[in-house]
Write an enzyme that holds these catalytic residues in place. Structure first.
Site, PDB file in Angstrom:
ATOM      1  N   THR A   1       1.207   0.804   7.557  1.00 40.39           N
ATOM      2  CA  THR A   1       1.717  -0.432   8.144  1.00 40.39           C
ATOM      3  C   THR A   1       0.529  -1.181   8.746  1.00 40.39           C
ATOM      4  OG1 THR A   1       1.960   0.342  10.424  1.00 40.39           O
ATOM      5  CG2 THR A   1       3.741   0.887   8.903  1.00 40.39           C
TER       6      THR A   1
ATOM      7  N   ASP B   1     -10.618 -10.153  10.983  1.00 42.71           N
ATOM      8  CA  ASP B   1     -10.508  -8.976  10.125  1.00 42.71           C
ATOM      9  C   ASP B   1     -11.887  -8.331   9.902  1.00 42.71           C
ATOM     10  OD1 ASP B   1      -8.908  -7.342   8.287  1.00 42.71           O
ATOM     11  OD2 ASP B   1     -10.201  -8.249   6.763  1.00 42.71           O
TER      12      ASP B   1
ATOM     13  N   GLY C   1      -2.390 -13.308  -2.939  1.00 45.36           N
ATOM     14  CA  GLY C   1      -2.130 -12.079  -2.172  1.00 45.36           C
ATOM     15  C   GLY C   1      -3.392 -11.451  -1.602  1.00 45.36           C
TER      16      GLY C   1
ATOM     17  N   VAL D   1       0.830  -1.212   0.000  1.00 49.25           N
ATOM     18  CA  VAL D   1       0.000   0.000   0.000  1.00 49.25           C
ATOM     19  C   VAL D   1       0.867   1.267   0.000  1.00 49.25           C
ATOM     20  CG1 VAL D   1      -1.723   1.331   1.283  1.00 49.25           C
ATOM     21  CG2 VAL D   1      -1.941  -1.148   1.119  1.00 49.25           C
TER      22      VAL D   1
ATOM     23  N   LYS E   1     -13.498  -4.588  11.099  1.00 47.51           N
ATOM     24  CA  LYS E   1     -14.140  -3.644  10.180  1.00 47.51           C
ATOM     25  C   LYS E   1     -15.548  -3.304  10.652  1.00 47.51           C
ATOM     26  CE  LYS E   1     -11.542  -5.127   6.121  1.00 47.51           C
ATOM     27  NZ  LYS E   1     -11.454  -6.130   5.067  1.00 47.51           N
TER      28      LYS E   1
ATOM     29  N   LEU F   1     -13.317   2.081  -1.287  1.00 51.59           N
ATOM     30  CA  LEU F   1     -14.747   2.404  -1.398  1.00 51.59           C
ATOM     31  C   LEU F   1     -15.134   3.489  -0.386  1.00 51.59           C
ATOM     32  CD1 LEU F   1     -16.374  -1.159  -1.662  1.00 51.59           C
ATOM     33  CD2 LEU F   1     -15.894   0.448  -3.524  1.00 51.59           C
TER      34      LEU F   1
ATOM     35  N   VAL G   1     -12.045   0.040   5.964  1.00 51.42           N
ATOM     36  CA  VAL G   1     -13.147  -0.820   5.534  1.00 51.42           C
ATOM     37  C   VAL G   1     -13.360  -0.638   4.043  1.00 51.42           C
ATOM     38  CG1 VAL G   1     -15.578  -1.384   5.876  1.00 51.42           C
ATOM     39  CG2 VAL G   1     -14.254  -0.433   7.767  1.00 51.42           C
TER      40      VAL G   1
END
Ligand code: ADP
Ligand code: ASP
Ligand code: MG
Length: 811
Positions: free
Chosen positions: A551, A674, A660, A471, A678, A609, A605
């Site tokens: 990170t 995860d 990935g 990222v 969110k 988007l 999240v």
């Protein structure tokens, strides 16, 4: 008749003197040329005198160096036939100088009178050289016609005598006259004196005023009077026109281009001043005159500063309503020759704050304590102290009085950047607002003011990027690609001033070259720890700054609080902070709000988007979020879309990892962790209080598979394949699909596997896409739907990028 003044920056080099020669020889009007000492010589003369009086033999080396520098200049600027003569003239001056130095060295003592004599040699010598370099020029000694008188140990010009002598001296002068600036003599004793550091400009103005010159031109090494000191603000630019008042205000507060008293004599005679560049004579320069800037002009014209400020506050209840306290303060200061450049008194009358130079502060405190000894003893006035090491900043412009809101904008901008204003003052004429701040905040204050008031150029945003993996790396590539366009089309300059990987960190106030940052980081970077990163950023104390966390590290997200507190906005792709304890989440948001900065985490999240933003907009406009239903795990969606007769569960998980999509440890996705994070973030943003532990889980992989090591997991997970294939077949026969759905209804959260039929909006969710349905008071019967890529470096980086831009837009 014109008066041209060439400063040390002009006559300090061979190139400069040759340029001066060309400029003067091209004049077709009579001119009087005033020159300073070669740049640095005045300082060196003071230094040499000090060394000699300290009995330090190295004064000789300084002396030799000055002599050699002048000889070299003569060799290069004086025409061949005249060289010997000029050399002899200058050398004889140096012989005198050397005798004085030797005397001081032997006696090991020095007086101001002798120092004044010594420094006068700088201008005496330079003016002889320049006079001989210019064809047809005659040399005049300013010591014979600039006369001073002594007031409080300062040399003040005696205008009556000086004006008469100037008239006499130049009554039948040739068309080019050259004289030294700065130097003068006492009207009573004829001792050598001077007009103060930078005083050559003043000499030129005095001559111009006395002889009613058509213009006074001040030539130095800048294209004109600039919006701020170009050594501090690198996008400062030349101001075309200034009024006398504006110029006076700016120089009074430290704009070094013109020595402050200079404006006064020419202002009275209405003689315009031009600031020109010896090294670029074609540049228009700045025109200073009585003319007021038109209504359409900018509200503020320039910023200047004085970095050695002390603030002395006289405070006490005994001052309220008592007449004459201020009179006594100023009388005492004036009596002691202390100049006050800023005064601020609250209307309650119990505090008067005075800004003076650091060098004057001890004496000022002493005399004020003495003056108010009785009141202090009675407790009517508090003990008087000075606060040193401060700086004064002034923003100046005639048009300020026609523009409401300048002070608001100024103090708002300073506040948002964490710059503390210790005292402020605005004259009723409204041409100047000045404030006092810590000296260490000066650079930042000047930058931030320049940035927010001179938008015609561009606005700067300083960015720190932590994490240069997928990222962070994509973000830097995107910034590099957009930099030029944002600057030309949006007037926004994105300056990446810090980059850190997990091992190294690199900082640069001027901006890091994004072409080679990863090599630079390796070659020039220093070892990074979260603590060092944080300290470095805070110490840099740079304005309009944003910390971007790309990170997934909790030690990095632990820094947010400190950074926000230091007025640094935070943009996080890292989900840890926003999904940590509710108290921490609220604290971070509160801190950001209080400090006037932003804490944004849109990409936590649904990657790029616009989910959080949309929810915020709904809520801010009065809507109420009742329900959220979403598929928020690209990884799980990919797995369920990949399962088939040929691809069993264990293989689909492996494929997700290899493509990935999943976290390096896919159990973070499979355990729903995860998605829970969110959902917690969304629920909080929807206005409900929730912790991760409050979320009900309905998992599809039994807990025991998450217990051991990652290796154990890969070994044991195929055990689930057969059972999953069974269920998949049944589901397929019913025309249904699995989706891992996160739901929130009135604050209650749950995550789990659901089967959806082909009428459900989640049925057709391809690849790793995300989808969310938002049911609100307004979007009720038909919820709002947002759908699209929910993972991937490119879209996530783009989301981070737009968070950064949105911070720039609010300023
Ligand atoms: P000189 O030796 O020719 O008298 P100075 O050093 O006194 O020249 O003044 C010119 C310098 O003033 C420039 O080199 C610049 O660094 C500095 N300076 C400070 N503030 C400003 C400003 N607002 N505009 C232009 N120059 C400025
Ligand atoms: N040489 C003197 C100084 O340095 C005067 C001047 O340059 O204007 O202060
Ligand atoms: Mg100067």
């Amino acid at each position: 008749m014109k008066v041209l003044k060439f400063g040390g920056t002009s006559v300090g080099s061979v190139k400069g003197i040759l340029s001066v020669k060309k400029i003067v020889e091209a004049e077709n009007e009579p001119v009087i040329v005033v020159v300073s000492a070669l740049s640095g010589i005045t300082d060196q003369l003071y230094k040499t005198a000090k060394l000699a009086s300290d009995g330090d033999k190295s004064y000789l080396a300084e002396y030799e160096q000055m002599l050699a520098r002048h000889e070299e200049v003569i060799d290069n600027v004086i025409p061949t036939g005249k060289k010997e003569e000029v050399l002899a003239l200058v050398q004889s001056q140096f012989v005198d100088l050397s005798n004085i130095f030797r005397g001081i060295y032997l006696i090991k003592d020095i007086s101001t009178k002798i120092t004044d004599t010594i420094v006068s040699y700088g201008e005496s010598i330079s003016s002889i050289i320049v006079a001989h370099a210019i064809n047809g020029a005659a040399h005049y000694d300013s010591k014979t016609f600039i006369k001073t008188e002594n007031q409080f140990g300062k040399h003040i010009v005696d205008f009556e005598k000086t004006n008469a002598l100037i008239h006499e001296t130049f009554a039948s002068a040739p068309s080019v006259c050259v004289c030294g600036g700065f130097i003068s003599t006492d009207r009573d004793t004829s001792f050598i004196t001077n007009l103060g550091r930078g005083g050559s400009d003043y000499t030129a103005a005095i001559i111009a005023a006395a002889l009613h010159a058509s213009i006074l031109e001040i030539w130095s090494d800048v294209d004109g009077f600039m919006t701020a000191d170009p050594r501090i603000i690198n996008n400062a630019y030349v101001i075309e026109k200034l009024s006398f008042i504006e110029a006076m205000e700016l120089c009074n507060f430290g704009a070094k281009v013109i020595y402050p008293p200079t404006i006064f004599p020419v202002f009275h005679q209405n003689i315009p001043v031009k600031i020109k560049n010896t090294f670029n004579p074609e540049a228009e320069g700045t025109y200073i005159s009585r003319e007021k800037t038109g209504e359409a002009g900018k509200a503020i014209k320039g910023i200047s500063s004085i970095n050695d400020t002390s603030l002395i506050t006289v405070q006490g209840l005994g001052m309220v309503g008592v007449i004459g306290v201020n009179y006594r303060i100023f009388r005492m200061l004036a009596k002691n020759g202390i100049s006050v450049f800023l005064v601020s008194q609250a209307s309650s009358e119990n505090t008067t704050s005075i800004g003076v130079r650091n060098a004057d502060s001890a004496l000022a405190v002493e005399v004020l304590r003495k003056e108010f000894a009785y009141e202090i003893a009675q407790g009517e006035i508090n003990e008087i102290f000075s606060e040193d090491d401060l700086a004064t900043v002034a923003i100046v412009g005639d048009n300020m009085k026609r523009t409401p809101g300048i002070a608001g904008k100024l103090f708002g901008t300073l506040g948002r950047n964490g710059i503390n204003v210790i005292a402020c003052a605005q004259g009723a004429s409204e041409t100047n607002i000045s404030f006092v701040t810590d000296r260490k905040s000066l650079r930042k204050a000047l930058n931030v003011i320049h940035d927010s008031f001179f938008l015609s150029e561009y606005q700067v945003m300083n960015i720190f990027v932590a994490g240069i993996g997928t990222v962070g790396g994509s973000l830097l590539t995107q910034i590099k690609k957009q930099q030029q366009k944002l600057m030309s089309q949006n007037g926004l300059k994105l300056n990446v001033v810090g980059i850190t990987s997990s091992k190294k960190m690199l900082f640069s106030r001027e901006g890091i070259d994004l072409e080679n940052y990863s090599e630079d980081l390796k070659a020039k970077g220093v070892d990074a720890t979260p603590e060092k990163i944080c300290n470095e950023i805070i110490n840099m104390n740079i304005f309009n700054s944003v910390f971007v966390d790309c990170t997934a590290n909790s030690q990095i997200s632990d820094l947010y609080q400190t950074l926000l507190q230091s007025n640094i906005s935070v943009v996080a792709a890292n989900k840890i902070a926003a999904s940590s304890s509710y108290d921490n989440y609220v604290n971070l948001k509160e801190t950001a709000r209080r400090r006037g900065v932003k804490f944004l985490f849109e990409t936590n999240v649904g990657a790029g988007l616009p989910i959080i933003n949309t929810m915020n907009n709904l809520i801010n406009s009065g809507d109420h979020i009742q329900k959220l239903e979403a598929v928020l795990s690209g990884t799980l969606n990919y797995i369920f879309n990949t399962l088939s007769a040929e691809i069993p569960l264990s293989k689909a998980i492996l494929m997700a990892k290899e493509a990935g999509f999943s976290e390096p440890d896919p159990r973070i996705d499979l355990s729903g962790k995860d998605v829970i994070r969110k959902l917690v973030i969304l629920t909080r943003e929807a206005g409900y209080k929730v912790e991760q532990t409050d979320v009900t889980k309905n998992l599809f992989i039994p807990d025991k598979y998450f217990a051991g090591s990652l290796d154990d997991f890969w070994k044991s997970v195929p055990e689930l394949d057969a059972e999953f294939e069974e269920k998949r077949k049944t589901l397929a026969a019913q025309g249904k699909r699995w989706r891992f759905v996160a739901t929130m209804e009135n604050g209650k959260c749950q995550v789990g596997l659901q089967d959806v039929d082909n009428l459900h909006p989640f049925y057709d969710l391809q690849g790793s896409n995300n989808i969310i349905l938002i049911t609100t008071e307004r979007y009720n019967e038909f919820p709002m739907m947002i759908k699209g890529y929910g993972a991937g470096a490119g879209v996530t980086a783009a989301g981070v990028f737009s968070d950064i831009i949105s911070i720039a837009n609010i300023r």
